[in-house]
Each structure stands twice: as C-alpha cells, then as structure tokens.
Design a protein around this motif. Structure first.
Motif, short mmCIF file in Angstrom:
data_model
loop_
_atom_site.label_atom_id
_atom_site.label_comp_id
_atom_site.label_asym_id
_atom_site.label_seq_id
_atom_site.Cartn_x
_atom_site.Cartn_y
_atom_site.Cartn_z
N ILE A 59 9.72 0.87 13.92
CA ILE A 59 8.88 1.28 15.05
C ILE A 59 7.49 1.59 14.49
N ILE A 60 6.48 1.16 15.20
CA ILE A 60 5.11 1.40 14.74
C ILE A 60 4.31 2.00 15.89
N ASN A 61 3.33 2.78 15.52
CA ASN A 61 2.43 3.33 16.53
C ASN A 61 1.61 2.18 17.13
N HIS A 62 1.52 2.14 18.47
CA HIS A 62 0.88 0.96 19.08
C HIS A 62 -0.60 0.86 18.75
N GLU A 63 -1.19 1.99 18.32
CA GLU A 63 -2.62 1.91 17.97
C GLU A 63 -2.84 1.18 16.64
N ASP A 64 -1.77 1.04 15.89
CA ASP A 64 -1.92 0.44 14.56
C ASP A 64 -1.68 -1.07 14.54
N ILE A 65 -1.42 -1.66 15.72
CA ILE A 65 -1.05 -3.07 15.73
C ILE A 65 -2.12 -3.94 15.09
N GLU A 66 -3.36 -3.64 15.43
CA GLU A 66 -4.45 -4.49 14.93
C GLU A 66 -4.49 -4.45 13.40
N LYS A 67 -4.19 -3.26 12.86
CA LYS A 67 -4.30 -3.10 11.41
C LYS A 67 -3.13 -3.75 10.67
N LEU A 68 -2.01 -3.88 11.38
CA LEU A 68 -0.76 -4.27 10.69
C LEU A 68 -0.92 -5.56 9.88
N PHE A 69 -1.59 -6.53 10.47
CA PHE A 69 -1.66 -7.81 9.77
C PHE A 69 -2.83 -7.90 8.80
N THR A 70 -3.47 -6.73 8.58
CA THR A 70 -4.54 -6.73 7.57
C THR A 70 -4.19 -5.80 6.41
N VAL A 71 -2.92 -5.42 6.32
CA VAL A 71 -2.56 -4.43 5.29
C VAL A 71 -2.36 -5.10 3.93
N PHE A 72 -2.30 -4.24 2.94
CA PHE A 72 -2.04 -4.68 1.57
C PHE A 72 -0.57 -5.12 1.49
N VAL A 73 -0.34 -6.31 0.96
CA VAL A 73 1.04 -6.84 0.96
C VAL A 73 1.61 -7.01 -0.45
N GLY A 74 1.12 -6.21 -1.35
CA GLY A 74 1.71 -6.22 -2.70
C GLY A 74 1.52 -7.57 -3.37
N LEU A 75 2.56 -8.05 -4.00
CA LEU A 75 2.47 -9.31 -4.71
C LEU A 75 2.84 -10.48 -3.81
N GLU A 76 3.23 -10.19 -2.59
CA GLU A 76 3.59 -11.26 -1.65
C GLU A 76 2.36 -11.70 -0.89
N SER A 77 2.52 -12.74 -0.09
CA SER A 77 1.40 -13.13 0.75
C SER A 77 1.76 -13.04 2.24
N LEU A 78 3.02 -12.68 2.52
CA LEU A 78 3.44 -12.56 3.91
C LEU A 78 3.94 -11.15 4.16
N ILE A 79 3.65 -10.65 5.35
CA ILE A 79 4.04 -9.27 5.65
C ILE A 79 5.56 -9.14 5.70
N GLY A 80 6.20 -10.15 6.31
CA GLY A 80 7.66 -10.11 6.42
C GLY A 80 8.31 -10.05 5.05
#
Lengths: 348, 409, 470
Positions: free
Chosen positions: B155-176
């Motif tokens: 579950i995520i706060n709905h205000e954070d949706i925009e930020k979700l796909f711009t987060v740091f993703v470690g050594l991967e390149s996909l959020i999933g």
C-alpha cells in the motif's frame, strides 16, 4: 481421477472437516462398490452381457437409464475440461477444437478394447502419482498447517455423511468390473486389486487435497474452478523455472481422457446388452461421442445446472444405486432359477 | 489363432492406422482452416513488471503498468547480450473498472499484455480505504488468469504516486525487480517490514476471525542524488492493516517486527538497545511463538509465550567492572525481553484499540479450538473489545556472543 | 569305339541337362573328367568350392582307381546322393560339388567362398565387453553363438524362405526356457511366407509382426553374439538369416530398447544411471520440440523472466513463428542425417560438419532462425542418437508432437501422449504385450538394474495378467 480436476472433496465439503471427510468418503466408497465387486467376483468369466441372458423389460429400461447417466457423465467431464482449458490454459482455442481433440483421443483410447485401456491406465496412474508426489514435495516450504486445522462449522453428523456419500459416488469405479467381468484374468484376485486401487485413491486424495488446503485455505480453494491447478501454480522450483504447473495438466489430462474412454466403452457394453448383439467398438463409441457433442449444443443454456457438482453427484448416486439393484436382482433371480431347476430334477 | 486370422488381423490393423492418420490429417487441416490456434508468439508479448492501482474521488480506476522494454535486448548471443540493460516504459490506463483500465492500456500498446511475470502490486491508500474497490480488486485477481497471485502486495500513500517511478532502484533497472529483490533479501534479514503475496492477502481477507495485512511502501527523500538524478528512496518499513477488506492505517517498523514475531514469520532481525548501562545490538533468531486463546466469562483471554535466541553482534558496557559474566548475560537477556515485550504490547493495543483490526488472527484461533463458543459469543460481535491480553511471556536466551572470547565479560 | 562314341553323346546330353537345370550361366562349370575306365561329369559353381580340396580328395583318388570306381568309397569326402537332376542342381546352387556317374548324382560338401571376417559391429560399439559381431554367414553366426552356449538344449531349426533366393533361416532357442507357443508360431509364420526373395532380416521382421503399419514392431535386433546369448537365456527366440549380420530377437519388450550389453558389464549404479540417461534422451528426442513450442506459445509463465527475455530478444528479428523455425530445423536435421548415412564415411562426416556448424550458424546469423530453436533441435538430435533402435518411432512422433504442441498447446501434448501410449500398448510381440511389466523378474531389469545375485533370468508370462484382450 475426477478429483484431480475439480476436487469434489474440496468443493462439496466447504467448511466440514476435510480429514474426517476423506476417510468417511472412502468408507462409503467401499460400501457402494462392495455389491458390484461381489457380483463381479461371482461371475468372473462372464460380463454383464452374458449374465443377463434372459433380459427383461425392466432391466432394459434400467440399463437405458444408466446409459443416460453415463452419457451425462461424459458430457460433464468434457465440459469441465473445456471450461478449465478455456479459462486457464488455452483461451485462444475454440470450444469445438478442444472437444474434438478430447473426444478423438478418448475414442482412440477406448477403441482398442479393455486390455489396452487397462495397460495404458497403469502407465498414466504411475505418471499421475509421480506428478502429485512431486508437487506435494515441492510445496512443503510453503505449507501452512494452521489452515488445515479443523473447522467444525458444518461438521454435524448428517452433513458429513451427506458430503461423504456424494463424494464417494463421484469416485465409484467398480462398475468397470461388472461390465468387463469376462476379461479378468483367472489368476487375478479381484479383492486384492480393489484394495490396491482404493489405497492408490486414498494416497492421491491425501497428497492432493491436504497440500491444496494448506496453501490455498479452505475458504479460497472451494471458490476456484480448479483448486489443484491454482495450487500447482504456486509451487516454485528453486529459481530454475518460474512454475511447473503444466506437469499437473500433462499428468491429469490423459486420466480424464481415460475416464471418458472407459465410460464410452461401458456404454457400448450396455448397448450390446440391450440389443443382445455384439456390435463393433468403433461404431457404437462414435455414436456415443456424437450424442455427447450434440447434447453439448442442446444443453448450452442449462450448463450451469448440469455442471453443478452437487447435481452431478446426485445423478450419479441415483444411477449407481440403480446399477446395484439390477445386479442383485439378476443375481438373486438367477440363483432362484438354479435352485428351482435343482429342485425340479430332484423331484423327477 | 490360426495363420489366416493372423494375416487378416494385420490387414485390419493396417486399415485402422490409416484411418487414424486420416483423422490426424483432418484435425490438422481443420486447425489450419479455422485458425484453431490461440497461442501468442514470445515476440508479441509485453511483460509487466509492476503494477499500481489507484481510485480517484470520482470512482475511476487508474492503473499504471511498468512494462519491460525489450527492443534493445539483442538476439541472445553473448557478445550483444553483455551491453544490454533492461529498460521499462510506464503506461497508464483509466476506466470505471479495473478490467477496463487494463484494457485501455493494452489498447495503447501493440503487444499482448503478459501479467504472470509481474513482481509487485501497489495499491494507493485511497483505493484501499474503499471497501468495494478492494473487493473488486480481489474478484479481478481471482477471475483473471493472466494476473496471478504471486506478486507482493503493498500500500502506498496516493500523494507519492508521481515519485514512485523516479525512485532509486539499487542495482536493478526496473522497480518491480528492485522491490522483488529487496523483499527476498529483507525477508531473511529483517523483520521490520511485512511482505505479503497477493494470494495471502486474498486468503486472509476471506478468513473468518482474521484481518488481512499488506506491505507498506513509503517514499522518502534521499540525502544525495544518484547518477541518474534520482532523489527519492523507497522505505519498506511497517505494514498496512486492513479490517474487513478495508485499509485502516499504517503501522510502524516496530509493529511490523511484533507482527512477524507473533505470527512466527521472523527469520532473523536485529534489535538495538541503548540505555544507561549498556549499548548492544543482537540478532533475534529461532523465534517460536505460542498463542493460547480461551473464553473466559464472555471475553477472549489471550496468553502469549515467545521464545527466541539472541546472537550478540555488538556490545558495549559502560560500567563493566562490577558485573560478572553470568549476571551480565541475564541482564542483557532481561533487557531485551523487556524491550520485545513492550514492543509487542504496544502493537497489540494499537491494533485492538486504535486500528480495530485483528491482524494476528486471535478470532481464527478461537474459532479453530472452540467453534461453538466462537459462533455463540464472538461471531456476530466486534470481538476486539472483548480481547483481554492475560500474559505475555518472553524468554530470550543468548546463544552466541559472537566470535569474541567469552571470558572477556 | 562305337560304344565309346555313343557314351560320349550320352554324356554330352547329360551335361546339357545339368546345365539347363543349373541355369546355364558362365559361372556354372560342368566338365567331363576321364578316369582310367570311364568318364564322369563334375558340376559346380565357380568360386563356391575349394578347388584344392576337390583335386586332392575327389578327382585325384578317382583317377588313381584302376578298376571301375565306386564313388562313395574311392573319394576322401562324405558323399551324399541326389534323387534327380533338379535336386542335384539345387544342391550345387547352394555351393556343393556334384559328380554324375552312371545315372547317379553324387554331392560333396567342400564349400568355400570369400566372406567378411568377424568384425566389431558399427551400430553396437562397446567400450567394455566382447567386440565380436555377427557376419553375413549363417554358419559363422551359429558358431559364434554355439561357442558361448555349449548346451544341448540350445536348438537351431532351419527354414528356407524365398522361392528364388532360398535363403536359409535359423530359428534359435533354448528348449525349456523359450515359450513353445512362440516358437511354433514363429515357425508357422515363417513357413507361410510366400515371397521370391529374402535378402535381409528386416523383410522377415515385417512378415512376422502382427501390425505391419505400427511404428514399433516388438521384434528386437542385434549384431552381437553376446547379446544374442543373453536374449536366449531370457527365454527369447533368435531368427538368424543367411546373408545379414542382423539377428532378430523375439519377443522384444519396449523396455529392452533401452538396454545395452554394456549395462550388464558395468557396476550396478552406473549401469542404472546409463539407462536413466537413455530414457531421458528418448523423452527429450520425442517431446522437446513440441513441448518447447507449446510452452513458448501458450504457457510462457513457466519460464523465468531472464530466459524469456533472451528468447524474445532472439526471436524479435526472425521472420517466422517458432514452430516453423523448429520444423525447418528438424527437416534439415533429417536431411543431414540421411545424407551423412548414405555418403562414404569421409564425405559423410564433412557433410554433417557443414550442416551442423555452418548452416546452423549461418541461419542464426542471417536471422532466419533463432538461436534457442537451434539449441532445442540440436539437443533433440543428440538425444535421438542414444537409442538407434527407436529411431523411426522417435522421428515420426517428434513431428506429431510438434504439430499438436503448436496447435493445441499443452492439451495437444497430452492428447499426443494418450495416442502414443495407446499405440504402444496395443502392440504385442507373439502374445507378449510390449509394454508388459507384469512378471516380477522383469521389474528387476528395467530402468533400474538389480545386482545379478538378486536377478534370475525370467520366462515370459504369456499375458500381462491384468485383463485379456478382447
């Protein structure tokens, strides 16, 4: 191997104690099968055809009704396969394609006669056992025993027995012995064979039903079209394959075809009995299959009712009891006539 | 069998096989002619890697799918494979139902959506708070085979949706993939987050006497930017508590740890302790929790026994000289026990009084052991107010002091 | 002299008669040999007899006789008499040396012809175990067996097949071990074969089997005498055909195809492991292409993401669906196999290298087929060589499963399995179903080989016990 696809024990039993139910249904299964086994054992070298030489009108009607039951059961099997395949495996293939494939395979299977059918079934049962054992083993890390703990919600005496009888009727297989009595090897002990098959059935039931409940829970599992398939989808193979649920289809599917094949062969035997004539395998089975295909179209609108598992179980129960009554009727009548004859000769 | 019949049979069998060949040919031809194939070629699929579901105030669903972009993936030969890095595209679809929203995405892309390799499902809190929407979500998941039960649910706060796909993703390149990797690592090493597969959420939400939980994702501002200019990080601490398929509130990292301990889900977690006498970090392992639920004068009496082992990772004692080693050991154990007990009590009371949700499943336990009593007393009431925590016994023992010589203390 | 002249005319007539019966070919030699008192006619096929022996033991002793010769006692060979000229000619055609003297036909067995030496058979190479293989000569073959089986119970019956070729067929079995019914059935069937010629045992095999259109025959094949003896000891019947090194074994269970001579010479675990490998190879060679197509077209959820990505990357730029790619590659494989077998060894290997390496790689580089497809077909090809006996079976069913997998996915594979197993279950070899595993002893030597101490050679159960066929 009906349980493999639709898991009647999970679907019918929702809420009752599954472990008690497994053993209770097994007991009922033995009770329901016992007369047929007894009959087959006493008439070893004769099939139903020869036992009912002096066939009377009542028996004819009864057999005809049993024939309809068989046709209905094949219809249900086929529809379940289609329903499941369309929903989960091959949604793109049209319904008639699946039907055609299933029925042709069943036809090819039963055409060759009981001997081949028996030999093939031994192989498929081994494959099936192997596959369910594999799934049970790989599911061990994910099993949650607390989901299995008994829920007594509906586990009153009547409910349990009712469920057990229905499950037992769905699984009765002893009819084959009655119709193909003549084909049994003389050295073979029928009782021992029956005990073996019951044991295999029990093992299957335990290693299919319990892990499924433990992974899917007893509320979610009964809702599914094919709980075992969903269970198999959850099994991981340690990062080598995402999932290997296909094996469950590969092992289970031929077993359903075998069931359809066996039933159509029994149907053929019944037609032979009614018309007192040895007909050719191919023609009769083909007619049988055609009837099913036509009925598939005819009953399209009643499908929901016809495919209801409770309805199916009830119909099978009636059909089965009918068969037992017929068997015993003939058996007693024959014995009586034999006694009369002996008495007659003694008198003269 | 005489020979004439043998030869006759062989002739018959020949005919039969010919017939079968004819049937085969008929099937194949009919398959060709009527297009009896439903397969999708691998090149025609779009693999989704993560999915985000949202519901706005007007009752419209918004679905965002992260789809793996394979246009540069090479042809499988090693020389080209080495330079390849996975990319993704984000597609948004709107609709009155979830199915409609997803259909609108598949209408936009030229390939068939393929959801069974999806790793993560993220639901916004405003959608999760809508009971009907959650029920629709569960129904959609059960019905549709192409979206399976494996992905982790957050579950995520709905205000954070925009930020979700711009987060740091470690050594991967996909959020999933990133979230999947983090979950798998943290499940083994940390108890501060709760990670739930969609299947478990569905089962728990249907269970009587048990409320479901889901994971919690929060986006936090990162201290420094990474090379791609990403300023946000995902925090996985805490959990999201539900009641009757409706999201109630978030719980903290400590609550998540308590939840994991109470449900026996904990593999290993670090506990940090600092008071006037000592400063210590210990790994909590081998946790075994037993919960006894009894009916007592119309209330649900709960006894909790927890045992576990501690492995000291770091230890600093401020007034070392006065304490013998055994005494110190007992003291450390007691301090940790006290700490865990406080934590668990806090969580239990929070769940009962603030959130009003039976996330541990006391009701389910009661029902299993004594269904008649459960049906009579608790089934039709909000039994949470009837729960009495009678005793919480915690027994932690130090199993390992690390590689240091024990005689030092 | 008048008498002598008339005698000469009579001899010339006889020579004509004999030559006519023999077919009057250039290799038929008929000569008049003058003795002290009389003349005889010798007849033989050139190159068929031992000339040294003829001169030393037959002609010379007869020439030395001063009085009227008595053929039986004046020669140093065992003599046989033929009733008429036709029998005389027939025997000469089988390689005997014939003498006509005073209205009597004498036959001497001094056969000698060029034949291949005993060599290691190509198809059944072993690293451990006897290297001898059968040759084209029936007698050599029977000697090879007899040398290993010095028992009076080992019997070889003889049948002649072929109106023109008159090929000698030997039926070998061990009395008391082999099923008498099977032996008599084989004899009956062999006698009823009405054909002009038999040149290889494959032809006999097709006359013997009940289902000539079946893909598996229930009749085994071997080129090695040690295996033949093992089979005899298992209660099976051998059919040796003159002119071919391939010996038939009857009845052959399906599981026997997975056994090799070496299994028995290795340690138990390794032998079992090898058999398991063979079973896996068999399954791969039949199912892999079909299953691969079914999974990548219908059930991609099985594959890990990274592998799926590799496949997608690989097929992204190829023009055809995967089923067509695999079909193309399998057909190419069959072509290469066929050309490699038919060509001389040196060129054959060159062709396979060209095919496997150059065409395969070029096809991938040109973007016509994808690398995973090449790998799948290569693996299939390698596996298919493991069991050469089942080559026909696996090749045909590979195509069937490929088609079914492409059209119906996993459902098709399931249907194919039903068809295949039904087909196999319906085949029997002289009353023994080839899938039969009923006898307890058979279980001990299937995929798992039990140590010899716990194994006994078994006799075949006539039926597999469950249910009789109807």
């Amino acid at each position: 191997m009906f349980s493999y696809v639709t898991m009647p024990i999970i679907k019918i039993s929702s809420g009752t104690n599954i472990i008690i139910l497994i053993f209770l249904s097994l007991a009922y299964l033995v009770i329901l099968d016992a007369p047929l086994i007894y009959f087959a054992n006493k008439n070893r070298n004769r099939s139903f055809l020869e036992t009912t030489e002096n066939i009377c009108a009542i028996i004819k009607v009864a057999l005809f009704l049993y024939l309809i039951t068989l046709a209905y059961s094949i219809f249900v099997f086929n529809s379940i396969v289609i329903q499941f395949m369309k929903a989960s495996i091959t949604p793109g293939i049209p319904e008639w394609g699946i039907t055609l494939a299933v029925l042709i395979a069943a036809f090819a299977n039963s055409y060759k006669g009981v001997g081949v059918l028996a030999r093939v079934s031994v192989i498929f049962v081994l494959i099936l056992l192997f596959s369910i054992l594999l799934f049970a083993l790989f599911s061990i890390p994910d099993l949650d025993i607390s989901r299995l703990l008994p829920v007594y919600e509906k586990s009153n005496f009547m409910e349990l027995n009712k469920c057990a009888i229905l499950i037992a009727t769905i699984s009765t297989e002893a009819t084959i012995l009655v119709f193909f009595g003549g084909c049994i090897n003389e050295k073979l002990s029928i009782k021992r064979t029956y005990i073996t098959s019951i044991t295999i059935y029990l093992i299957c039931l335990i290693i299919i039903v319990l892990p499924t409940i433990m992974i899917l829970g007893n509320k979610y599992a009964p809702m599914l079209l094919n709980p075992y398939y969903t269970f198999a989808r959850q099994i991981k193979l340690y990062d080598s394959l995402e999932r290997f649920h296909i094996l469950s289809i590969l092992a289970g599917f031929p077993c359903i075809i075998m069931r359809i094949g066996t039933k159509s062969l029994i149907g053929k035997e019944i037609i032979d009995t009614i018309f007192k004539k040895k007909t050719r395998n191919g023609i009769v089975i083909l007619v049988f299959i055609l009837v099913i295909m036509i009925s598939m179209n005819m009953f399209k609108n009643f499908k929901i009712v016809l495919l209801n598992l409770n309805f199916y179980a009830n119909i099978m129960l009636i059909g089965h009891i009918l068969l037992i009554i017929i068997c015993f009727g003939i058996w007693i009548a024959k014995k009586k006539s034999c006694n009369d004859k002996r008495y007659g000769t003694g008198g003269s | 069998m005489d020979t004439s019949t043998i030869f006759k049979n062989s002739m018959n069998n020949g005919k039969i096989i010919l017939r079968f060949l004819l049937i085969f040919i008929t099937i194949f031809i009919s398959c060709f002619a009527f297009g009896c194939t439903g397969g999708v070629e691998p090149r025609n699929i779009a693999i989704t890697n993560s999915a985000l579901y949202d519901l706005d105030g007007n009752g419209n669903y918004h679905v965002l799918l992260e789809i793996i972009d394979l246009t540069n993936s090479g042809d499988g030969r090693s020389d080209e494979q080495s330079n390849y890095k996975r990319n993704s595209i984000i597609k948004r679809g709107d609709g009155a139902t979830l199915a409609q929203a997803i259909t609108s995405i598949s209408d936009q892309i030229d390939k068939t959506l393929f959801g069974t390799h999806n790793r993560v499902r993220i639901i916004t809190d405003r959608m999760a708070k809508n009971k009907q929407a959650m029920q629709e979500f569960v129904d959609f998941m059960i019905r549709n085979d192409e979206f399976d039960e494996r992905p982790w649910l957050f579950i995520i706060n709905h205000e954070d949706i925009e930020k979700l796909f711009t987060v740091f993703v470690g050594l991967e390149s996909l959020i999933g993939e990133y979230i999947d990797g983090v979950v798998k690592t943290r499940k083994l090493n940390s108890g501060c987050g709760v990670f739930v597969e969609t299947l478990k959420y569905i089962i728990d939400s249907m269970e009587i006497g048990q409320d479901a939980v889901a994971g919690r994702i929060s986006i936090i501002q990162s201290d420094d930017e990474d090379q791609n200019g990403r300023k946000f990080e995902i925090s996985f601490d805490g959990l999201s508590a539900f009641k009757d398929n409706k999201f109630m509130n978030y719980l903290t990292a400590d609550d998540a740890l308590a939840y994991n301990i109470l449900n026996n889900y904990l593999k290993r977690s670090r506990l940090n302790l600092r008071n006037s006498d000592l400063k210590a970090t210990a790994e909590l392992t081998n946790v075994n929790t037993k919960i006894l639920v009894k009916e007592n004068n119309g209330s649900m009496r709960i006894d909790i026994n927890i045992s576990g082992k501690l492995r000291i990772a770091e230890l600093e004692i401020f007034n070392e000289t006065n304490i013998s080693s055994k005494k110190l050991k007992v003291e450390i154990e007691n301090t940790f026990e006290e700490m865990v007990k406080t934590m668990i009590e806090k969580t239990l009371f929070k769940a009962r009084d603030e959130i009003n949700s039976d996330i541990i499943g006391f009701g389910r336990r009661m029902r299993m052991l004594n269904p008649a009593v459960y049906d009579l007393l608790f089934a039709n009431t909000d039994y949470l107010s009837l729960m009495v925590f009678n005793s919480i016994n915690i027994d932690l023992s130090i199993a390992n002091l690390g590689d240091l010589d024990i005689s030092r203390y | 002299m008048i008498n002598g002249a008339s005698n000469n005319i009579a001899l010339d007539k006889k020579i004509d008669e004999i030559r006519k019966a023999l077919g009057d070919s250039f290799d038929v030699v008929t000569e008049t040999v003058s003795l002290v008192h009389d003349q005889i006619i010798t007849a033989y096929i050139d190159g068929f007899i031992d000339r040294d022996l003829m001169n030393r033991d037959i002609i010379t002793p007869l020439k030395n006789v001063i009085f009227e010769p008595i053929i039986e006692s004046n020669t140093n060979c065992i003599t046989k008499k033929a009733l008429d000229v036709y029998e005389f000619a027939n025997e000469i055609l089988t390689g005997q040396f014939g003498i006509y003297y005073k209205n009597e036909y004498f036959l001497f067995d001094i056969r000698k012809w060029e034949k291949r030496a005993i060599q290691t058979p190509d198809a059944e190479n072993v690293t451990r175990g006897p290297k001898e293989g059968f040759t084209e000569d029936l007698i050599t073959n029977t000697v090879l067996i007899r040398r290993r089986l010095k028992s009076p119970e080992f019997i070889i019956d003889q049948v002649k097949i072929g109106n023109k070729t008159k090929t000698l067929i030997g039926i070998g079995y061990i009395k008391g071990l082999a099923d008498c019914d099977v032996v008599s059935q084989i004899k009956l069937k062999l006698q009823l074969i009405d054909v002009d010629g038999v040149t290889e045992s494959g032809k006999i095999e097709q006359y013997l089997e009940r289902k000539p259109l079946g893909l598996v025959s229930g009749i085994g094949l071997t080129q090695k005498p040690d295996i033949a003896v093992t089979r005899l000891l298992e209660g099976k019947v051998l059919i040796l055909c003159d002119g071919t090194p391939h010996v038939l074994t009857i009845p052959e269970l399906f599981i026997d195809n997975f056994k090799t001579a070496e299994d028995y010479y290795h340690r138990v675990f390794f032998g079992t492991f090898l058999r398991l490998m063979r079973v896996i190879g068999f399954l791969i060679s039949i199912f892999l292409p079909g299953l691969a197509v079914a999974i990548t077209t219908y059930n991609m959820e099985m594959l890990p993401v990274s592998y799926l990505e590799t496949i997608i990357g690989a097929v992204a730029n190829t023009p055809f669906p995967q089923v067509i790619e695999i079909l193309f590659l399998i057909i190419m494989l069959e072509l290469l196999k066929e050309s490699g077998t038919r060509l001389p060894k040196t060129i054959g290997s060159a062709v396979s290298i060209v095919g496997a390496l150059i065409i395969g790689d070029a096809a991938v580089r040109a973007g016509i087929v994808s690398a995973p497809s090449v790998m799948i077909v290569a693996l299939t090809a390698v596996s298919s060589f493991i069991i050469p006996n089942l080559n026909e079976f696996t090749t045909i069913f590979r195509f069937v499963f490929l088609g079914l997998g492409a059209f119906l996915g996993i459902l098709g594979i399931g249907i194919g399995v039903v068809f295949m197993v039904t087909q196999l279950a319906s085949i029997d070899s002289f009353g023994v179903p080839i899938l039969s595993l009923k006898s307890k002893n058979i279980w001990r030597d299937t995929i798992f080989r039990v140590p010899f101490k716990k194994q006994k050679y078994y006799e075949f159960a006539k039926q597999d016990g469950y249910i009789n066929d109807i």
